[in-house]
Design an enzyme around this catalytic site. Structure first.
Site, mmCIF file in Angstrom:
data_model
loop_
_atom_site.group_PDB
_atom_site.id
_atom_site.type_symbol
_atom_site.label_atom_id
_atom_site.label_comp_id
_atom_site.label_asym_id
_atom_site.label_seq_id
_atom_site.Cartn_x
_atom_site.Cartn_y
_atom_site.Cartn_z
ATOM 1 N N ASN A 1 -0.500 7.180 7.536
ATOM 2 C CA ASN A 1 0.000 5.794 7.725
ATOM 3 C C ASN A 1 -0.640 4.849 6.775
ATOM 4 O O ASN A 1 -0.366 3.630 6.802
ATOM 5 C CB ASN A 1 -0.662 5.076 9.171
ATOM 6 C CG ASN A 1 -1.979 5.228 9.321
ATOM 7 O OD1 ASN A 1 -2.827 5.360 8.360
ATOM 8 N ND2 ASN A 1 -2.629 4.933 10.436
ATOM 9 N N ASP A 2 -1.388 5.264 5.823
ATOM 10 C CA ASP A 2 -2.029 4.407 4.565
ATOM 11 C C ASP A 2 -1.176 4.417 3.562
ATOM 12 O O ASP A 2 -1.466 4.535 2.474
ATOM 13 C CB ASP A 2 -3.216 4.748 4.496
ATOM 14 C CG ASP A 2 -4.077 3.866 3.778
ATOM 15 O OD1 ASP A 2 -3.688 2.694 3.927
ATOM 16 O OD2 ASP A 2 -5.064 4.093 3.037
ATOM 17 N N VAL A 3 0.256 3.966 3.696
ATOM 18 C CA VAL A 3 1.046 3.768 2.642
ATOM 19 C C VAL A 3 1.998 2.525 2.567
ATOM 20 O O VAL A 3 2.065 2.109 3.824
ATOM 21 C CB VAL A 3 2.253 5.231 2.647
ATOM 22 C CG1 VAL A 3 3.263 4.961 1.721
ATOM 23 C CG2 VAL A 3 1.485 6.426 2.440
ATOM 24 N N TRP B 1 5.149 1.227 3.303
ATOM 25 C CA TRP B 1 6.273 1.940 3.447
ATOM 26 C C TRP B 1 7.431 1.108 3.221
ATOM 27 O O TRP B 1 8.723 1.460 3.235
ATOM 28 C CB TRP B 1 6.490 2.327 4.963
ATOM 29 C CG TRP B 1 5.478 3.301 5.494
ATOM 30 C CD1 TRP B 1 4.301 3.240 6.030
ATOM 31 C CD2 TRP B 1 5.732 4.802 5.131
ATOM 32 N NE1 TRP B 1 3.692 4.444 6.109
ATOM 33 C CE2 TRP B 1 4.698 5.392 5.596
ATOM 34 C CE3 TRP B 1 6.778 5.475 4.740
ATOM 35 C CZ2 TRP B 1 4.427 6.710 5.422
ATOM 36 C CZ3 TRP B 1 6.752 6.769 4.655
ATOM 37 C CH2 TRP B 1 5.506 7.502 5.201
ATOM 38 N N THR C 1 3.627 -4.791 11.199
ATOM 39 C CA THR C 1 4.067 -3.678 11.457
ATOM 40 C C THR C 1 4.492 -3.834 12.829
ATOM 41 O O THR C 1 3.584 -4.139 13.871
ATOM 42 C CB THR C 1 2.917 -2.768 11.396
ATOM 43 O OG1 THR C 1 2.566 -2.429 10.015
ATOM 44 C CG2 THR C 1 3.465 -1.128 11.560
#
Length: 180
Positions: free
Chosen positions: A154-156, A158, A170
């Site tokens: 999840n540390d991207v 997107w 988000t």
């Protein structure tokens, strides 16, 4: 008592002087560096008992389960979220705020709903096109995997696949029930 302190002081001084005369500064720094690096990898994996926190979060202190609000990081469907909650930024749990668009790629987590005891597949979509919201930052990371497994990391940013790669917030959309 004074003699004891003088003895300890003298012993310590002799040991330190001996160590200093037999060890270079560089090797001492290397050893200190190794200890620091080893402790940086060891300390995060030490076990912590968080069962009382999990129990309190699921039971709200009143004897029955209490559902946190959609702007609270303890809300069950935010178990793998990393970012600002759109429910605090003009959108909702499932829809992006006006002026933003959902990311074309997402990450998926499995979250446990304490109200019905079931596990759900939750898709986390970044909303893109405006600068970061800056409110209700959540970084829960339950079940996060290393960056080489992009679909579960999840540390991207997107938003990289959208026309505008600027991240705003988000949303978390339930996409299915996990089979037992």
């Amino acid at each position: 008592m004074k003699r004891l302190f003088q003895f300890i002081d003298g012993l310590t001084e002799r040991r330190v002087r001996s160590l200093a005369s037999n060890t270079s500064r560089r090797s001492a720094l290397v050893k200190v560096g190794k200890v620091m690096v080893a402790s940086a990898f060891t300390l995060p994996v030490l076990p912590f008992d968080r069962s009382s926190q999990a129990f309190a979060a699921g039971h709200g202190g009143s004897g029955g389960a209490k559902e946190p609000s959609e702007t609270d990081c303890d809300y069950w469907r935010y178990c793998s979220v990393d970012g600002f909650l759109c429910s605090c930024c003009g959108g909702s749990t499932t829809s992006c705020p006006p002026g933003t668009s959902p990311s074309k790629v997402t990450w998926v987590g499995t979250c446990h709903n304490p109200m019905d005891g079931r596990d759900y597949l939750v898709s986390y979509n970044d909303c893109c096109g405006r600068t970061s919201c800056g409110r209700c930052m959540c970084n829960t990371n339950f079940g996060d995997r290393p960056g080489y497994r992009m679909g579960v990391h999840n540390d991207v940013n997107w938003c990289m696949s959208n026309d505008s790669s600027v991240y705003h917030c988000t949303v978390s959309i339930i996409v299915g029930v996990a089979e037992q």
